[in-house]
Design a protein around this motif. Structure first.
Motif, mmCIF file in Angstrom:
data_model
loop_
_atom_site.group_PDB
_atom_site.id
_atom_site.type_symbol
_atom_site.label_atom_id
_atom_site.label_comp_id
_atom_site.label_asym_id
_atom_site.label_seq_id
_atom_site.Cartn_x
_atom_site.Cartn_y
_atom_site.Cartn_z
ATOM 1 N N ASP A 117 0.822 -1.201 0.000
ATOM 2 C CA ASP A 117 0.000 0.000 0.000
ATOM 3 C C ASP A 117 0.859 1.255 0.000
ATOM 4 O OD1 ASP A 117 -2.412 -1.356 -0.027
ATOM 5 O OD2 ASP A 117 -2.592 -1.417 2.156
ATOM 6 N N GLY A 118 2.010 1.189 0.676
ATOM 7 C CA GLY A 118 2.921 2.337 0.683
ATOM 8 C C GLY A 118 3.449 2.646 -0.702
ATOM 9 N N PHE A 119 3.769 1.612 -1.472
ATOM 10 C CA PHE A 119 4.221 1.829 -2.849
ATOM 11 C C PHE A 119 3.105 2.458 -3.682
ATOM 12 C CE2 PHE A 119 4.494 0.362 -7.264
ATOM 13 C CZ PHE A 119 5.741 0.888 -7.617
ATOM 14 N N GLY A 120 1.898 1.904 -3.551
ATOM 15 C CA GLY A 120 0.768 2.473 -4.286
ATOM 16 C C GLY A 120 0.497 3.913 -3.903
ATOM 17 N N LEU A 121 0.635 4.225 -2.608
ATOM 18 C CA LEU A 121 0.434 5.594 -2.147
ATOM 19 C C LEU A 121 1.491 6.526 -2.716
ATOM 20 C CD1 LEU A 121 -1.126 7.539 -0.317
ATOM 21 C CD2 LEU A 121 0.369 6.848 1.571
ATOM 22 N N GLY A 122 2.731 6.036 -2.846
ATOM 23 C CA GLY A 122 3.789 6.851 -3.442
ATOM 24 C C GLY A 122 3.482 7.210 -4.879
ATOM 25 N N VAL A 123 3.029 6.229 -5.667
ATOM 26 C CA VAL A 123 2.653 6.493 -7.058
ATOM 27 C C VAL A 123 1.485 7.480 -7.113
ATOM 28 C CG1 VAL A 123 1.736 5.446 -9.176
ATOM 29 C CG2 VAL A 123 3.478 4.242 -7.841
ATOM 30 N N PHE A 124 0.514 7.273 -6.243
ATOM 31 C CA PHE A 124 -0.647 8.172 -6.180
ATOM 32 C C PHE A 124 -0.205 9.608 -5.893
ATOM 33 C CE2 PHE A 124 -3.583 10.478 -3.443
ATOM 34 C CZ PHE A 124 -4.753 10.461 -4.181
ATOM 35 N N LEU A 125 0.685 9.799 -4.915
ATOM 36 C CA LEU A 125 1.112 11.145 -4.533
ATOM 37 C C LEU A 125 1.873 11.841 -5.653
ATOM 38 C CD1 LEU A 125 2.152 10.581 -0.797
ATOM 39 C CD2 LEU A 125 0.223 11.916 -1.661
ATOM 40 N N ILE A 126 2.636 11.067 -6.429
ATOM 41 C CA ILE A 126 3.346 11.661 -7.575
ATOM 42 C C ILE A 126 2.337 12.193 -8.592
ATOM 43 C CG2 ILE A 126 4.810 11.131 -9.571
ATOM 44 C CD1 ILE A 126 6.306 9.145 -7.747
ATOM 45 N N LEU A 127 1.345 11.372 -8.938
ATOM 46 C CA LEU A 127 0.323 11.806 -9.899
ATOM 47 C C LEU A 127 -0.486 12.977 -9.349
ATOM 48 C CD1 LEU A 127 -0.965 8.292 -11.054
ATOM 49 C CD2 LEU A 127 0.607 9.820 -12.266
ATOM 50 N N PHE A 128 -0.806 12.923 -8.063
ATOM 51 C CA PHE A 128 -1.572 13.999 -7.432
ATOM 52 C C PHE A 128 -0.784 15.308 -7.456
ATOM 53 C CE2 PHE A 128 -3.213 16.087 -3.454
ATOM 54 C CZ PHE A 128 -4.480 16.364 -3.945
ATOM 55 N N ALA A 129 0.517 15.243 -7.154
ATOM 56 C CA ALA A 129 1.367 16.444 -7.169
ATOM 57 C C ALA A 129 1.466 17.025 -8.573
ATOM 58 C CB ALA A 129 2.759 16.105 -6.625
ATOM 59 N N VAL A 130 1.550 16.162 -9.578
ATOM 60 C CA VAL A 130 1.597 16.649 -10.972
ATOM 61 C C VAL A 130 0.338 17.443 -11.298
ATOM 62 C CG1 VAL A 130 1.526 15.910 -13.387
ATOM 63 C CG2 VAL A 130 3.157 14.845 -11.811
ATOM 64 N N MET A 131 -0.826 16.926 -10.894
ATOM 65 C CA MET A 131 -2.091 17.618 -11.162
ATOM 66 C C MET A 131 -2.169 18.942 -10.403
ATOM 67 S SD MET A 131 -3.803 15.974 -13.396
ATOM 68 C CE MET A 131 -5.307 16.927 -13.253
ATOM 69 N N VAL A 132 -1.800 18.945 -9.127
ATOM 70 C CA VAL A 132 -1.941 20.151 -8.309
ATOM 71 C C VAL A 132 -0.990 21.249 -8.770
ATOM 72 C CG1 VAL A 132 -1.607 21.092 -5.979
ATOM 73 C CG2 VAL A 132 -2.827 18.944 -6.293
ATOM 74 N N PHE A 133 0.235 20.882 -9.101
ATOM 75 C CA PHE A 133 1.249 21.901 -9.403
ATOM 76 C C PHE A 133 1.363 22.246 -10.888
ATOM 77 C CE2 PHE A 133 2.807 20.110 -5.332
ATOM 78 C CZ PHE A 133 2.791 21.269 -4.587
ATOM 79 N N PHE A 134 0.971 21.338 -11.777
ATOM 80 C CA PHE A 134 1.170 21.595 -13.200
ATOM 81 C C PHE A 134 -0.128 21.644 -14.008
ATOM 82 C CE2 PHE A 134 5.093 19.590 -11.696
ATOM 83 C CZ PHE A 134 6.026 20.559 -12.077
#
Length: 452
Positions: free
Chosen positions: A248-265
């Motif tokens: 779940d930690g790995f999945g959360l890491g991938v999720f946070l990367i995609l989420f950060a891309v959406m929020v910042f870019f």
């Protein structure tokens, strides 16, 4: 679910022993998400989305509480306070974009969670209550998201509120009084904005409460798994921690990367530009459309363009608007009946060849068409496509699924989860010598038999 081989919590210090006697919170956590909770050893990454949905709910609550400190639910200043948050509040733009995109990501992971539940028949006994509570959570999410979309008080916010609350006016006799009661007036204004703000703030905590019930219900029968076979022995399970906390930690890491891309870019990629125009009751947008996660249900609503009449008389039985409203709500409410519509003794779609075909080549394309048509203008060919997709959507759940579950011959199931992962274990099979509906194949005559 209680397993004899589950590792038991043992407090080791005087403080933890005292706490375990007075308030056994560490024991609760240990048994819920720790080494004391055995789970099937073959869970894949489709089982990550429940944890991700919980994380999204946390993001929405935290960012929402902070945003509420700077927002004013008054039609004269609501739009301005949103701009104030964006321009003047420290990190206000990040909070607002995280909250707005967090809603979209919440629905993405929940839709994937539902998709997994449909394919692996997670709604089947003994997990019916888990599924039913999940549908309740989804309905609460839709209500919360709709009311949150109204709060920025942009053009799409105002007209979305006008259209959606206007659906209640289609209900005979009580429809129009109900709409006025919901809005606090005859059109969206201060009263509606205050009501929607209050409920939008309250409902996430209600959702959190139902999520706790959802998890509680999950721990009674235990997690399902891709094979659909129930746990038989200790070798079928691994402790939740550290195996699935790491996954779940790995999945959360991938999720946070995609989420950060959406929020910042790409912070506005999933929104509508008209909502950056202040609400104007005298100017109707050319194309009123809800947020993207409502599109399939909006397409079902718009698919009904003619009244239901008595043939050759012209007498209207049900107006088109009411038909659309019934179909839109019915498209979700029928999910409550899935545990009883699907009568197949086999859970996993991997072992149901006919179900598999209807799922991938029937239901999934239908949902894709509904998503696309819901965001398209109400014109041809989108209306006809919506009508065809709506017809198949209801046909799939009410006709195809029950018939397929009765006539198909499933593939033989593995004897155990261990066999599904490591291959056939004749010794364990001979020693156990038991078969149930969740671990049996189906003979040509329809009777259950162990997998060969």
């Amino acid at each position: 679910m209680s397993f004899a081989w589950a590792k038991q919590y043992e407090p080791k210090t005087p403080l933890t022993k005292w706490l375990d006697d007075k308030l056994p919170l560490p024991r609760l956590v240990y048994n819920a998400v720790g080494a004391g909770y055995p789970v099937p050893r073959n869970l894949n990454y489709m089982w990550n989305f429940g944890v991700l949905a919980g994380f999204c709910l946390m993001i929405q609550i935290v960012t929402g509480v902070v945003l509420a400190m700077h927002y004013a639910a008054n039609q004269a200043v609501a739009f301005g306070t949103v701009e104030h948050i964006m321009r003047n509040v420290n990190w206000g733009w990040a909070l607002r974009y995280a909250h707005a995109n967090g809603a979209s990501f919440f629905f993405i992971v929940v839709y994937l969670h539902i998709f997994r539940g449909l394919f692996y028949s997670s709604y089947k006994a003994p997990r019916e209550m888990i599924w039913l509570l999940g549908v309740v959570i989804f309905l609460l999410m839709m209500a919360t998201a709709f009311m949150g979309y109204v709060l920025p008080w942009g053009q799409m916010s105002f007209w979305g509120a006008q259209v959606i609350t206007g659906l209640f006016s289609a209900i005979p006799l009580v429809g129009e009084p109900l709409q006025v009661w919901l809005l606090g007036g005859f059109a969206p204004d201060n009263a509606a904005l205050n009501r929607f703000f209050s409920l939008h703030f309250l409902l996430p905590f209600v959702i959190a409460g139902v999520v706790i019930l959802h998890i509680w219900a999950l721990h009674i029968p235990g997690s399902s798994n891709p094979s659909g076979v129930e746990v038989k022995s200790e070798s079928d399970t691994v402790p939740f921690h550290p195996y699935y906390t790491a996954k779940d930690g790995f999945g959360l890491g991938v999720f946070l990367i995609l989420f950060a891309v959406m929020v910042f870019f790409l912070p506005n990629a999933l929104g509508h530009p008209d909502n950056y125009i202040e609400a104007n009751p005298l100017s109707t947008p050319a194309h009123i459309v809800p947020e993207w996660y409502f599109w399939p249900f909006y397409a079902i609503l718009r698919a009904f363009t003619g009244d239901l009449t008595i043939p050759f008389t012209g007498i209207v039985l049900i107006p088109a608007k009411l038909l659309g409203v019934i179909a839109m709500f019915g498209s979700i409410l029928l999910w409550f009946f899935l545990p009883w519509l699907d009568k197949s003794p086999v859970r996993s779609g991997h072992y149901r060849p006919l179900f598999n075909k209807f799922f991938w080549f029937g239901l999934i394309p239908t949902m894709a068409v509904l998503f696309y048509c819901g965001g398209a203008p109400a014109e041809e060919p989108f209306v006809v496509l919506s009508q065809i997709a709506t017809a198949y959507y209801f046909l799939h759940f009410l006709v195809v699924l029950p018939i397929v579950s009765q006539i198909e011959v499933p593939k033989p199931l593995p004897f155990s989860i261990t066999e599904a992962v490591l291959g056939k274990d004749a010794t364990a099979e001979a020693r156990t010598g038991t078969v149930d509906a969740g671990t049996a194949g189906t003979a040509p005559d329809g009777s259950l038999q162990p997998a060969e």
